[in-house]
Design a protein around this motif. Structure first.
Motif, PDB file in Angstrom:
ATOM      1  N   TRP A 123     -25.716 -40.985  -2.626  1.00  0.00           N
ATOM      2  CA  TRP A 123     -27.078 -41.467  -2.395  1.00  0.00           C
ATOM      3  C   TRP A 123     -27.705 -41.958  -3.708  1.00  0.00           C
ATOM      4  O   TRP A 123     -28.302 -43.035  -3.756  1.00  0.00           O
ATOM      5  N   TYR A 124     -27.527 -41.217  -4.784  1.00  0.00           N
ATOM      6  CA  TYR A 124     -28.079 -41.622  -6.070  1.00  0.00           C
ATOM      7  C   TYR A 124     -27.430 -42.913  -6.565  1.00  0.00           C
ATOM      8  O   TYR A 124     -28.095 -43.769  -7.178  1.00  0.00           O
ATOM      9  N   GLN A 125     -26.148 -43.048  -6.320  1.00  0.00           N
ATOM     10  CA  GLN A 125     -25.466 -44.277  -6.735  1.00  0.00           C
ATOM     11  C   GLN A 125     -26.024 -45.477  -5.983  1.00  0.00           C
ATOM     12  O   GLN A 125     -26.290 -46.528  -6.576  1.00  0.00           O
ATOM     13  N   TRP A 126     -26.201 -45.344  -4.663  1.00  0.00           N
ATOM     14  CA  TRP A 126     -26.796 -46.442  -3.891  1.00  0.00           C
ATOM     15  C   TRP A 126     -28.171 -46.793  -4.439  1.00  0.00           C
ATOM     16  O   TRP A 126     -28.484 -47.969  -4.659  1.00  0.00           O
ATOM     17  N   LEU A 127     -28.983 -45.784  -4.682  1.00  0.00           N
ATOM     18  CA  LEU A 127     -30.345 -46.005  -5.154  1.00  0.00           C
ATOM     19  C   LEU A 127     -30.340 -46.685  -6.523  1.00  0.00           C
ATOM     20  O   LEU A 127     -31.063 -47.668  -6.747  1.00  0.00           O
ATOM     21  N   THR A 128     -29.525 -46.184  -7.431  1.00  0.00           N
ATOM     22  CA  THR A 128     -29.494 -46.715  -8.793  1.00  0.00           C
ATOM     23  C   THR A 128     -29.007 -48.154  -8.819  1.00  0.00           C
ATOM     24  O   THR A 128     -29.603 -49.017  -9.481  1.00  0.00           O
ATOM     25  N   LEU A 129     -27.918 -48.436  -8.111  1.00  0.00           N
ATOM     26  CA  LEU A 129     -27.371 -49.785  -8.121  1.00  0.00           C
ATOM     27  C   LEU A 129     -28.320 -50.791  -7.473  1.00  0.00           C
ATOM     28  O   LEU A 129     -28.459 -51.923  -7.949  1.00  0.00           O
ATOM     29  N   ASN A 130     -28.988 -50.387  -6.407  1.00  0.00           N
ATOM     30  CA  ASN A 130     -29.916 -51.297  -5.748  1.00  0.00           C
ATOM     31  C   ASN A 130     -31.169 -51.509  -6.583  1.00  0.00           C
ATOM     32  O   ASN A 130     -31.730 -52.607  -6.599  1.00  0.00           O
ATOM     33  N   ARG A 131     -31.614 -50.484  -7.281  1.00  0.00           N
ATOM     34  CA  ARG A 131     -32.739 -50.675  -8.212  1.00  0.00           C
ATOM     35  C   ARG A 131     -32.363 -51.653  -9.308  1.00  0.00           C
ATOM     36  O   ARG A 131     -33.122 -52.577  -9.637  1.00  0.00           O
TER      37      ARG A 131
ATOM     38  N   SER B 143     -32.415 -52.991 -17.545  1.00  0.00           N
ATOM     39  CA  SER B 143     -31.584 -52.576 -16.415  1.00  0.00           C
ATOM     40  C   SER B 143     -30.110 -52.678 -16.747  1.00  0.00           C
ATOM     41  O   SER B 143     -29.306 -51.852 -16.335  1.00  0.00           O
ATOM     42  N   GLN B 144     -29.744 -53.680 -17.545  1.00  0.00           N
ATOM     43  CA  GLN B 144     -28.337 -53.825 -17.894  1.00  0.00           C
ATOM     44  C   GLN B 144     -27.888 -52.744 -18.846  1.00  0.00           C
ATOM     45  O   GLN B 144     -26.732 -52.357 -18.876  1.00  0.00           O
ATOM     46  N   GLY B 145     -28.843 -52.207 -19.610  1.00  0.00           N
ATOM     47  CA  GLY B 145     -28.490 -51.182 -20.583  1.00  0.00           C
ATOM     48  C   GLY B 145     -28.437 -49.787 -20.005  1.00  0.00           C
ATOM     49  O   GLY B 145     -27.965 -48.861 -20.670  1.00  0.00           O
ATOM     50  N   GLU B 146     -28.909 -49.595 -18.779  1.00  0.00           N
ATOM     51  CA  GLU B 146     -28.915 -48.264 -18.182  1.00  0.00           C
ATOM     52  C   GLU B 146     -27.519 -47.910 -17.638  1.00  0.00           C
ATOM     53  O   GLU B 146     -26.758 -48.780 -17.246  1.00  0.00           O
ATOM     54  N   THR B 147     -27.252 -46.650 -17.639  1.00  0.00           N
ATOM     55  CA  THR B 147     -25.988 -46.187 -17.061  1.00  0.00           C
ATOM     56  C   THR B 147     -26.173 -45.866 -15.599  1.00  0.00           C
ATOM     57  O   THR B 147     -27.294 -45.659 -15.129  1.00  0.00           O
ATOM     58  N   HIS B 148     -25.092 -45.827 -14.863  1.00  0.00           N
ATOM     59  CA  HIS B 148     -25.134 -45.461 -13.453  1.00  0.00           C
ATOM     60  C   HIS B 148     -25.145 -43.939 -13.364  1.00  0.00           C
ATOM     61  O   HIS B 148     -24.220 -43.283 -13.812  1.00  0.00           O
ATOM     62  N   HIS B 149     -26.177 -43.399 -12.766  1.00  0.00           N
ATOM     63  CA  HIS B 149     -26.294 -41.942 -12.663  1.00  0.00           C
ATOM     64  C   HIS B 149     -25.823 -41.538 -11.285  1.00  0.00           C
ATOM     65  O   HIS B 149     -26.620 -41.331 -10.380  1.00  0.00           O
ATOM     66  N   ALA B 150     -24.536 -41.474 -11.122  1.00  0.00           N
ATOM     67  CA  ALA B 150     -23.977 -41.160  -9.806  1.00  0.00           C
ATOM     68  C   ALA B 150     -22.740 -40.309  -9.978  1.00  0.00           C
ATOM     69  O   ALA B 150     -22.172 -40.223 -11.046  1.00  0.00           O
TER      70      ALA B 150
END
Length: 305
Positions: free
Chosen positions: A276-284, A298-305
Motif C-alpha cells: 500500500w505504501y509503495q502504491w501511494l509513494t509511486l503515485n504521489r 520528487s526524483q530525489g526521494e526514495t521509495h518507502h516500500a
C-alpha cells in the motif's frame, strides 16, 4: 432532503473555521443556501466536468421523493451534482498548483478505515508531509486519534449529512492549509452509497473493505467500487477465524471494475501495508514529475516500500 442521497438538512461544522451552515431547499425552486460568517473574502471558482453517471433509487432519476415527479428529480440531481463538481474543480486546481496528492478514503462504518489511516500516518510521516480532513456526522474522536500521530488534521462534522462534498472540503482546506507537496487524506463519512457520487477534487478514491463485512459488498454497492481506483481488503489477519472467500470478493470487485487495484492488508499486523505504501509513494511521485516546484524533489526521494 437531498434527493440524490436522502440525507437531511443540518449544520456543517469545521474545526477552527467560522460558522458554516449548509442547507439544501429541494421542495420547490432549487436553491443551495450557504450561510458563512467569515471575516475574510471566500470565493470558489469551481467547475468540474466529468463523465460519471450516478444512478440511485427508482425511476429515471434513480431516486424517489414524495410529491416530486421524475423529471423534477432528474433536474434536482443534475443541479446538486453539477454544483458539487464546480467546487471539486476548484479543489483539484488548488491541489495541482500546490503539488498536493489527495486521496478520498471511502468505506462502510467498521471497516477499520481510521485504524488503517493512523498506521499509515505513523509509518510515513517522516517520509513526506501529510495532512487529513476527517469527516464524521458528529464528534471529533477520529481527528483526535489522527492528531495523536503528530499529523495535522481537521474535523468536519456533517450533522445529518451522510457524505462530504466539494464545498465542505474547500472550507476545510482554508483552515487546514496542507503543505505544498503533501499527501492529503480525506477520510469520508462511513457510507458505501453517497460518497461515490460526490467528487471532492481527489486524485483517487480508495475503498476500504473489511473481510468481516462479507465478500459480496462490491456487487451490492457497485457505484462505489466502480468509482474507486484501489481496494484495500482489510483485516486479513482475521481470515483463519472467518468464513470469507477472498478470491470470490476479488472476482466481484473486478466484475464491477476490471481496472481496480486490490491490496490485501492488515492494519493490526502490518501485513500488506508495504505494498500500500509503495502504491501511494509511486503515485504521489508521478503527480509531482513535471511540476515546476517539485520535480527535482520528487526524483530525489526514495521509495518507502
Amino acid at each position: 432532503m437531498c434527493t440524490v442521497c436522502g440525507c437531511g438538512e443540518g449544520e456543517v461544522t469545521i474545526e477552527g473555521a467560522h460558522a458554516h451552515s449548509h442547507s439544501h431547499d429541494h421542495q420547490h425552486s432549487h436553491q443551495h443556501g450557504h450561510s458563512h460568517d467569515h471575516s475574510h473574502e471566500h470565493s470558489h471558482d469551481h467547475s468540474h466536468d466529468h463523465g460519471h453517471h450516478h444512478h440511485y433509487g427508482l425511476g429515471p432519476a434513480r431516486a424517489h421523493a414524495p410529491g416530486l415527479d421524475q423529471a423534477r428529480m432528474v433536474q434536482i440531481e443534475k443541479d446538486i451534482l453539477g454544483k458539487n463538481d464546480q467546487y471539486a474543480r476548484a479543489n483539484r486546481a488548488r491541489f495541482a498548483e500546490q503539488g498536493i496528492f489527495t486521496l478520498n478514503l471511502v468505506s462502510s462504518p467498521g471497516s477499520g478505515k481510521t485504524t488503517l489511516l493512523t498506521r499509515t500516518l505513523t509509518d510515513l510521516k517522516d517520509k513526506f508531509p501529510l495532512a487529513v480532513v476527517e469527516g464524521d456526522q458528529e464528534t471529533s474522536q477520529d481527528a483526535e486519534r489522527i492528531r495523536a500521530t503528530g499529523v495535522n488534521a481537521i474535523q468536519v462534522n456533517t450533522g445529518k449529512g451522510c457524505h462530504l462534498d466539494g464545498h465542505m472540503v474547500g472550507h476545510a482546506l482554508e483552515t487546514l492549509q496542507p503543505q505544498p507537496g503533501s499527501v492529503l487524506f480525506i477520510e469520508n463519512v462511513g457510507n458505501l452509497v453517497c460518497p461515490a457520487a460526490f467528487d471532492l477534487g481527489e486524485a483517487h478514491k480508495v475503498a476500504i473493505l473489511s473481510i468481516t463485512e462479507g465478500e459480496d459488498k462490491p456487487i451490492k454497492y457497485p457505484d462505489m467500487f466502480a468509482a474507486a481506483d484501489v481496494l484495500l481488503l482489510n483485516k486479513i489477519d482475521l481470515l483463519p477465524h472467518l468464513d470469507f472467500d477472498v478470491e470470490r470478493c476479488i472476482e466481484f470487485a473486478r466484475r464491477i471494475n476490471p481496472a481496480i487495484q486490490i491490496i490485501k492488508v492488515s492494519a493490526k499486523t502490518g501485513e500488506g501495508m508495504q505494498q500500500w505504501y509503495q502504491w501511494l509513494t509511486l503515485n504521489r511521485q508521478s503527480r509531482l514529475i513535471g511540476h515546476p516546484a517539485f520535480a527535482d524533489a520528487s526524483q530525489g526521494e526514495t521509495h518507502h516500500a
